[in-house]
Design an enzyme around this catalytic site. Sequence first.
Site, PDB file in Angstrom:
ATOM      1  N   GLY A  54     -10.048  -9.146  12.554  1.00  0.00           N
ATOM      2  CA  GLY A  54      -9.563  -9.983  11.451  1.00  0.00           C
ATOM      3  C   GLY A  54      -9.080  -9.049  10.363  1.00  0.00           C
ATOM      4  N   GLY A  88      -8.739  -9.330   7.225  1.00  0.00           N
ATOM      5  CA  GLY A  88      -9.584  -9.270   6.034  1.00  0.00           C
ATOM      6  C   GLY A  88     -10.832  -8.442   6.280  1.00  0.00           C
ATOM      7  N   ALA A  89     -11.536  -8.768   7.354  1.00  0.00           N
ATOM      8  CA  ALA A  89     -12.784  -8.051   7.645  1.00  0.00           C
ATOM      9  C   ALA A  89     -12.501  -6.574   7.933  1.00  0.00           C
ATOM     10  CB  ALA A  89     -13.493  -8.701   8.825  1.00  0.00           C
ATOM     11  N   THR A 134       4.919  -0.143   5.273  1.00  0.00           N
ATOM     12  CA  THR A 134       4.477   0.741   6.352  1.00  0.00           C
ATOM     13  C   THR A 134       5.520   0.663   7.475  1.00  0.00           C
ATOM     14  OG1 THR A 134       3.039  -1.023   7.179  1.00  0.00           O
ATOM     15  CG2 THR A 134       2.017   0.638   5.797  1.00  0.00           C
ATOM     16  N   LYS A 185       7.220   6.058  11.598  1.00  0.00           N
ATOM     17  CA  LYS A 185       8.127   6.684  10.607  1.00  0.00           C
ATOM     18  C   LYS A 185       7.448   6.833   9.238  1.00  0.00           C
ATOM     19  CE  LYS A 185      11.627   3.774  11.577  1.00  0.00           C
ATOM     20  NZ  LYS A 185      10.889   2.996  12.576  1.00  0.00           N
ATOM     21  N   GLY A 199      -2.836  -0.620  10.167  1.00  0.00           N
ATOM     22  CA  GLY A 199      -2.371  -1.068   8.848  1.00  0.00           C
ATOM     23  C   GLY A 199      -3.552  -1.399   7.947  1.00  0.00           C
ATOM     24  N   ASP A 200      -4.570  -2.010   8.530  1.00  0.00           N
ATOM     25  CA  ASP A 200      -5.746  -2.384   7.729  1.00  0.00           C
ATOM     26  C   ASP A 200      -6.447  -1.141   7.181  1.00  0.00           C
ATOM     27  OD1 ASP A 200      -5.223  -5.031   8.399  1.00  0.00           O
ATOM     28  OD2 ASP A 200      -6.466  -4.941  10.197  1.00  0.00           O
ATOM     29  N   GLY A 214     -10.054   0.040  19.355  1.00  0.00           N
ATOM     30  CA  GLY A 214     -10.686  -1.067  18.622  1.00  0.00           C
ATOM     31  C   GLY A 214     -10.203  -1.171  17.185  1.00  0.00           C
TER      32      GLY A 214
HETATM   33  O1  RIB Z   1      -4.642  -6.111  11.865  1.00  0.00           O
HETATM   34  C1  RIB Z   1      -5.352  -6.205  13.068  1.00  0.00           C
HETATM   35  C2  RIB Z   1      -6.048  -7.528  13.149  1.00  0.00           C
HETATM   36  O2  RIB Z   1      -5.067  -8.549  13.211  1.00  0.00           O
HETATM   37  C3  RIB Z   1      -6.895  -7.731  14.377  1.00  0.00           C
HETATM   38  O3  RIB Z   1      -8.200  -7.263  14.206  1.00  0.00           O
HETATM   39  C4  RIB Z   1      -6.799  -9.222  14.628  1.00  0.00           C
HETATM   40  O4  RIB Z   1      -7.976  -9.908  14.386  1.00  0.00           O
HETATM   41  C5  RIB Z   1      -5.657  -9.716  13.739  1.00  0.00           C
HETATM   42  O5  RIB Z   1      -6.118 -10.431  12.670  1.00  0.00           O
END
Ligand code: RIB
Length: 308
Positions: A39, A41-42, A219, A223, A250-251, A286
């Site tokens: 997720g 957010g998480a 992002t 590149k 990205g997160d 992961g």
């Molecule tokens: O950005 C990656 C996330 O996008 C994954 O963990 C998936 O849950 C989606 O929300």
Amino acid sequence: MKKILVIGSLNMDVTLKVPHIPIEGETILAKDKSHNRGGKGANQAVAIRRLGANTSMIGAVGNDDFGKELLKGLKDEGIDTEGIIIKESDTGTAYINLDDDGKNNIVVYTGANFELTPEDIRSKEKIIKESDYCVFQLEIPQETVKEAVRICKKHGVKVIMNPAPAIKDLDDYIINNSDYMMPNESELEILSGQKLSEDNLLDICKLQIERGMENLIVTLGDKGSLYYNSEGYEFIDIIPTEVIDTTGAGDSFIGAFTNMISEGKTDLEALDYARYVASLTVSRAGAQKSLPNRDEADEFYRNNKMNV
Ligand code: RIB
């Protein structure tokens, strides 16, 4: 220490290891299947927390096993989960095809994430008020994000917006009240309604700033990234590595950037550090599993800094 809040999604990721990403109408056999906490957010909350910040999250999970596992995962990380609401619908689930080059595509069943209402947000105003920075994505309803941004502004909380997945008609209020807008290339295409190329990227960014975005950070996959605001722009390269899985890259970048600005780094210093964190993340499998802690990230930064 500054407080960082993430308002967004929690998903259980069902990852299928595939020989290639299937095209329309194609059936293929997966080589492996795994469940991972995810997720956007998480993931961002975990990225921020592992880098050492005081972190809390507002979001929603279902009253089911996935929801319990995701909630426990956040607690185990030391993230304040007072803002997580349990809903009657299923926990959000993301179905991820991951190929041998670490590339993926993702379909998200939003589930409980889309049950998070503006009312829920108002009931958590105290958590927002006590925060210094708030990070958003768009895996929860747009009207919920809008209400949360309104409360952030009321309390002087800085807004970092990751418009993912992108919405074509993103609300002007959200655009005008985000201190940082952080899309990837395809999200910028949707936001701007224009196909991106090397030739028009800067023009499109300029238009977004004229439209009301304050600081735009795009992002660009392998590149790197582009930092753009009314004072100018800067391209930031990636830190090359062997790519295993880009899920959550990205997160991790957004989380690391937020963490660094909360520590008083300049935007460019924060982006510099964030690219090392993203590089470490893609070199492992992961989403949350791959996010580095502060010691690992600092060591990787120190050891590789001179080689670039
Ligand atoms: O950005 C990656 C996330 O996008 C994954 O963990 C998936 O849950 C989606 O929300």
